[in-house]
Design a protein around this motif. Structure first.
Motif, mmCIF file in Angstrom:
data_model
loop_
_atom_site.group_PDB
_atom_site.id
_atom_site.type_symbol
_atom_site.label_atom_id
_atom_site.label_comp_id
_atom_site.label_asym_id
_atom_site.label_seq_id
_atom_site.Cartn_x
_atom_site.Cartn_y
_atom_site.Cartn_z
ATOM 1 N N ASP A 169 3.378 -5.526 1.993
ATOM 2 C CA ASP A 169 3.520 -6.284 3.084
ATOM 3 C C ASP A 169 4.616 -5.514 4.057
ATOM 4 O O ASP A 169 4.279 -5.471 5.271
ATOM 5 N N ALA A 170 5.375 -4.508 3.351
ATOM 6 C CA ALA A 170 6.294 -3.711 4.527
ATOM 7 C C ALA A 170 5.370 -2.599 5.056
ATOM 8 O O ALA A 170 5.724 -2.492 6.261
ATOM 9 N N ILE A 171 4.417 -2.250 4.575
ATOM 10 C CA ILE A 171 3.648 -0.972 5.305
ATOM 11 C C ILE A 171 2.737 -1.715 6.292
ATOM 12 O O ILE A 171 2.488 -1.093 7.261
ATOM 13 N N SER A 172 2.309 -3.074 5.972
ATOM 14 C CA SER A 172 1.411 -4.057 6.958
ATOM 15 C C SER A 172 2.304 -4.337 7.968
ATOM 16 O O SER A 172 2.213 -4.471 9.252
ATOM 17 N N ALA A 173 3.762 -4.244 8.021
ATOM 18 C CA ALA A 173 4.613 -4.650 8.991
ATOM 19 C C ALA A 173 4.977 -3.312 9.722
ATOM 20 O O ALA A 173 5.996 -3.466 10.770
ATOM 21 N N THR A 174 4.443 -2.291 9.370
ATOM 22 C CA THR A 174 4.913 -0.686 10.132
ATOM 23 C C THR A 174 3.933 -0.425 11.161
ATOM 24 O O THR A 174 3.036 0.013 10.534
ATOM 25 N N PHE A 175 4.235 -0.410 12.279
ATOM 26 C CA PHE A 175 3.415 0.065 13.227
ATOM 27 C C PHE A 175 3.884 1.278 13.893
ATOM 28 O O PHE A 175 4.380 1.484 14.947
ATOM 29 N N LEU A 176 3.536 2.280 12.927
ATOM 30 C CA LEU A 176 3.968 3.737 13.264
ATOM 31 C C LEU A 176 2.962 4.816 12.666
ATOM 32 O O LEU A 176 2.858 4.916 11.470
ATOM 33 N N GLY A 177 2.806 5.446 13.603
ATOM 34 C CA GLY A 177 1.534 6.819 13.112
ATOM 35 C C GLY A 177 0.590 6.227 12.267
ATOM 36 O O GLY A 177 0.088 5.268 12.561
ATOM 37 N N ARG A 178 0.610 6.800 11.083
ATOM 38 C CA ARG A 178 -0.671 6.383 10.059
ATOM 39 C C ARG A 178 -0.229 5.813 8.917
ATOM 40 O O ARG A 178 -1.072 5.614 8.070
ATOM 41 N N TYR A 179 1.024 5.220 8.881
ATOM 42 C CA TYR A 179 1.824 4.634 7.970
ATOM 43 C C TYR A 179 0.708 3.271 7.515
ATOM 44 O O TYR A 179 0.496 3.051 6.526
ATOM 45 N N ARG A 180 0.695 2.580 8.572
ATOM 46 C CA ARG A 180 0.144 1.369 8.185
ATOM 47 C C ARG A 180 -1.490 1.641 7.680
ATOM 48 O O ARG A 180 -1.852 0.850 6.856
ATOM 49 N N GLU A 181 -2.176 2.688 8.162
ATOM 50 C CA GLU A 181 -3.295 3.124 7.592
ATOM 51 C C GLU A 181 -3.324 3.459 5.933
ATOM 52 O O GLU A 181 -4.232 2.995 5.334
ATOM 53 N N LEU A 182 -2.136 4.021 5.725
ATOM 54 C CA LEU A 182 -2.135 4.204 4.302
ATOM 55 C C LEU A 182 -1.919 3.125 3.319
ATOM 56 O O LEU A 182 -2.452 3.161 2.136
ATOM 57 N N GLY A 183 -1.617 1.860 4.075
ATOM 58 C CA GLY A 183 -1.584 0.677 3.379
ATOM 59 C C GLY A 183 -2.873 -0.254 3.095
ATOM 60 O O GLY A 183 -2.488 -1.271 2.819
#
Ligand SMILES: Cc1ncc(COP(=O)(O)O)c(C=O)c1O
Length: 260
Positions: free
Chosen positions: A146-160
């Motif tokens: 859920d936390a990575i889905s809330a992360t709109f930074l670079g490729r992080y959200r993609e990783l999740g």
């Protein structure tokens, strides 16, 4: 490799590379011990630590009060579950509440920053009966689902991926972009008050004030992710305490309570 033999940088590095998943690119330094602002490498070099172990070592390395507290408790009782009461846990919670903004009256202990954010979002959904969460461009909130889905930074959200549904992105510092998204399906707005991984970015004072007002007006929970800014790192115990002078602070506002 025997641990006691792992004294040179080459040996420590080879051992870590062999037995650990390679998730981080590391600096060519094996930190062996620290004292105050100094770090000593396994090769005997001394470094001035401007990094603070990811901002975690805010009291300096091996501070004698921290060591004494760890030693004292670990000699008494290193762990017991929360199925029983504990004087150590009671004391820690009371202390945290005494330094938190007045509107925050309960503590929920977590193992990590990402777990804190997951739980904050879950509690917001449970208490409001709504699903959506607004977070900001450039914000980082952790690496679990859920936390990575809330992360709109670079490729992080993609990783999740696949991401948890119901996460909306607003522009950091732009209250109009929040207003457009903040309808009756939104449970919470979560932000890093000073964005960390995006490069130490702050919004204008007006933005924080307007967020508080918008949340109060629309029954939305405001969550400050203070993993980077909390516990004294901005000169106040919490950034939201600093920002709360003159208006109500993070968390659900309880009528009749003013910010500390
Ligand atoms: C602002 C912010 N939120 C959440 C996290 C996640 O914390 P943790 O790594 O303890 O899970 C971090 C980690 O660096 C962070 O900087």
């Amino acid at each position: 490799m025997k641990t006691e033999a792992a004294t040179t940088f080459a040996e420590v590095a080879a051992s870590e590379e062999r037995y650990q998943l390679a998730t981080y690119r590391k600096m060519p330094l094996a930190a062996e011990r620290g004292q105050g602002v100094w770090i000593y490498s396994s090769d005997g070099q001394k470094y001035l630590d401007l990094y603070g172990g990811h901002a975690v070592a805010g009291t300096g390395h091996s501070h004698r009060h921290v060591l004494a507290a760890i030693r004292q408790q670990s000699e008494k009782l290193p762990f017991y579950s929360n199925l029983v009461y504990s004087d150590a846990r009671a004391g820690a919670a009371e202390k945290l509440i005494s330094i938190a903004p007045k509107s925050l009256t309960k503590v929920f202990f977590c193992n990590s920053g990402t777990e804190a954010n997951e739980n904050a979002m879950r509690m917001a959904r449970m208490t409001t009966g709504r699903e959506k969460i607004i977070t900001f461009s450039g914000g980082f909130h952790g690496r679990t689902a859920d936390a990575i889905s809330a992360t709109f930074l670079g490729r992080y959200r993609e990783l999740g991926k696949p991401n948890v549904p119901g996460h909306l992105q607003a522009d950091f510092g732009d209250i109009e972009s929040v207003r457009q998204l903040a309808d009756e399906s939104v449970a919470a707005i979560m932000l890093e008050p000073i964005q960390s991984m995006a490069g130490v970015r702050m919004a204008g004072t007006e933005f924080y004030r307007a967020l508080h007002e918008l949340c109060d007006e629309r029954g939305i929970v405001l969550i400050y992710d203070e993993v980077q800014t909390g516990v004294g790192r901005t000169g106040e115990w919490f950034f939201c305490r600093k920002q709360s002078r003159g208006w109500r602070c993070a968390g659900r506002h309880h009528p009749g309570q003013s910010a500390r």
